[in-house]
Write a protein that holds these residues in place. Structure first.
Motif, mmCIF file in Angstrom:
data_model
loop_
_atom_site.group_PDB
_atom_site.id
_atom_site.type_symbol
_atom_site.label_atom_id
_atom_site.label_comp_id
_atom_site.label_asym_id
_atom_site.label_seq_id
_atom_site.Cartn_x
_atom_site.Cartn_y
_atom_site.Cartn_z
ATOM 1 N N SER A 1 68.882 42.275 -96.712
ATOM 2 C CA SER A 1 67.799 42.167 -95.744
ATOM 3 C C SER A 1 67.457 43.495 -95.075
ATOM 4 C CB SER A 1 68.158 41.134 -94.670
ATOM 5 O OG SER A 1 69.163 41.647 -93.799
ATOM 6 N N GLY A 2 68.432 44.385 -94.975
ATOM 7 C CA GLY A 2 68.228 45.633 -94.262
ATOM 8 C C GLY A 2 68.384 45.491 -92.760
ATOM 9 N N GLU A 3 68.700 44.294 -92.297
ATOM 10 C CA GLU A 3 68.904 44.058 -90.874
ATOM 11 C C GLU A 3 70.364 44.310 -90.488
ATOM 12 O OE1 GLU A 3 67.600 40.121 -89.983
ATOM 13 O OE2 GLU A 3 65.576 40.445 -90.765
ATOM 14 N N ARG A 4 70.619 44.325 -89.196
ATOM 15 C CA ARG A 4 72.002 44.454 -88.725
ATOM 16 C C ARG A 4 72.821 43.267 -89.222
ATOM 17 N NH1 ARG A 4 71.703 44.658 -82.422
ATOM 18 N NH2 ARG A 4 73.975 44.594 -82.693
ATOM 19 N N PRO A 5 74.090 43.490 -89.562
ATOM 20 C CA PRO A 5 74.931 42.374 -90.007
ATOM 21 C C PRO A 5 74.996 41.285 -88.950
ATOM 22 C CG PRO A 5 76.003 44.469 -90.453
ATOM 23 C CD PRO A 5 74.801 44.782 -89.611
ATOM 24 N N SER A 6 74.959 40.052 -89.389
ATOM 25 C CA SER A 6 74.957 38.935 -88.441
ATOM 26 C C SER A 6 75.506 37.681 -89.106
ATOM 27 C CB SER A 6 73.539 38.655 -87.925
ATOM 28 O OG SER A 6 72.689 38.273 -88.985
ATOM 29 N N ILE A 7 75.866 36.727 -88.269
ATOM 30 C CA ILE A 7 76.257 35.392 -88.710
ATOM 31 C C ILE A 7 75.404 34.405 -87.918
ATOM 32 C CG2 ILE A 7 78.100 33.661 -88.778
ATOM 33 C CD1 ILE A 7 80.087 35.924 -89.173
ATOM 34 N N THR A 8 74.760 33.484 -88.620
ATOM 35 C CA THR A 8 73.883 32.512 -87.981
ATOM 36 C C THR A 8 74.354 31.112 -88.312
ATOM 37 O OG1 THR A 8 71.996 34.033 -88.200
ATOM 38 C CG2 THR A 8 71.501 31.714 -87.725
ATOM 39 N N LEU A 9 74.597 30.335 -87.279
ATOM 40 C CA LEU A 9 74.993 28.938 -87.435
ATOM 41 C C LEU A 9 73.756 28.064 -87.313
ATOM 42 C CD1 LEU A 9 77.241 26.695 -87.528
ATOM 43 C CD2 LEU A 9 77.179 26.781 -85.012
ATOM 44 N N TYR A 10 73.532 27.200 -88.309
ATOM 45 C CA TYR A 10 72.462 26.202 -88.252
ATOM 46 C C TYR A 10 73.102 24.834 -88.078
ATOM 47 C CZ TYR A 10 69.223 29.782 -89.862
ATOM 48 O OH TYR A 10 68.453 30.922 -89.954
#
Length: 205
Positions: free
Chosen positions: A36-45
């Motif tokens: 993605s080129g974005e900052r590393p992240s974790i997203t909970l859905y």
């Protein structure tokens, strides 16, 4: 939210988590790789029933060296997104929106909690998801909490079968952002049933 024009050719079974062992070939996984080129992240859905606010399903998007979606015992899939035992590769922005759109409806909201992490934590989460294996019916929350529990910064997330307990603990982590996705589409999800052949090879997936 208006139903996306492109979607998934499968039948919804929201509350009934169920998955068969699947192993996409190496070339498919490599071809689908998306950064993605974005900052590393974790997203909970978390899929939450509007009436009663019960948690129906948990999924985890991990954005690190690549962006993947861990959808344990879920029913979501797409022909251009290869899967290995509940881990989906090639989660572009369009696929992320498909995932949300698939689950949100007149009786369910999708609650999104996102937190930025170090590249090392994101990579560890991806490795854990890759190693977890196919998840049995009704174990979606348990598997998501297993992956999160013990990650640096996620020690307060409990091991549990209940998506709402995971969501509530995740929401208390420092720096978390929250977004709620609403949709008024019919509960039978008929709007997402369509043939994928005409879209599967288009760019942007």
């Amino acid at each position: 939210m208006r139903r996306l024009a492109f979607s998934l050719a499968i039948t919804l079974a929201l509350a009934a988590c169920g998955a068969e062992p699947i192993w996409a070939p190496d070339e498919a996984v490599a071809r689908a790789r998306y950064v993605s080129g974005e900052r590393p992240s974790i997203t909970l859905y978390t899929v939450v029933r509007k009436s009663g606010n019960e948690g129906a399903h948990s999924g985890l998007m991990i954005d690190g060296s690549q962006r993947v979606m861990f959808d344990p015992a879920g029913t979501w899939h797409h022909p251009t997104v290869p899967e290995r035992n509940d881990l989906h590769y090639g989660i572009t922005e369009r696929m992320r929106k498909f995932y949300i759109d698939y689950h949100a409806r007149e009786t369910y909201d999708v609650v999104e909690h996102k937190i930025y992490v170090s590249p090392e934590v994101a990579e560890l989460a991806i490795r854990r998801a890759e190693a977890y294996g196919a998840v049995n019916k009704a174990f979606c929350g348990n598997s998501v909490s297993d992956i999160l529990k013990g990650l640096p910064g996620f020690e307060t997330v409990p091991r549990t079968f209940f998506p709402n307990k995971i969501m509530n603990a995740f929401a208390k982590l420092p720096g978390v952002t929250t977004k709620i996705h609403h949709d008024g589409d019919p509960d039978n999800n008929s709007g997402v049933l369509m043939v994928q052949a005409s879209f599967g090879n288009q760019s942007g997936y």
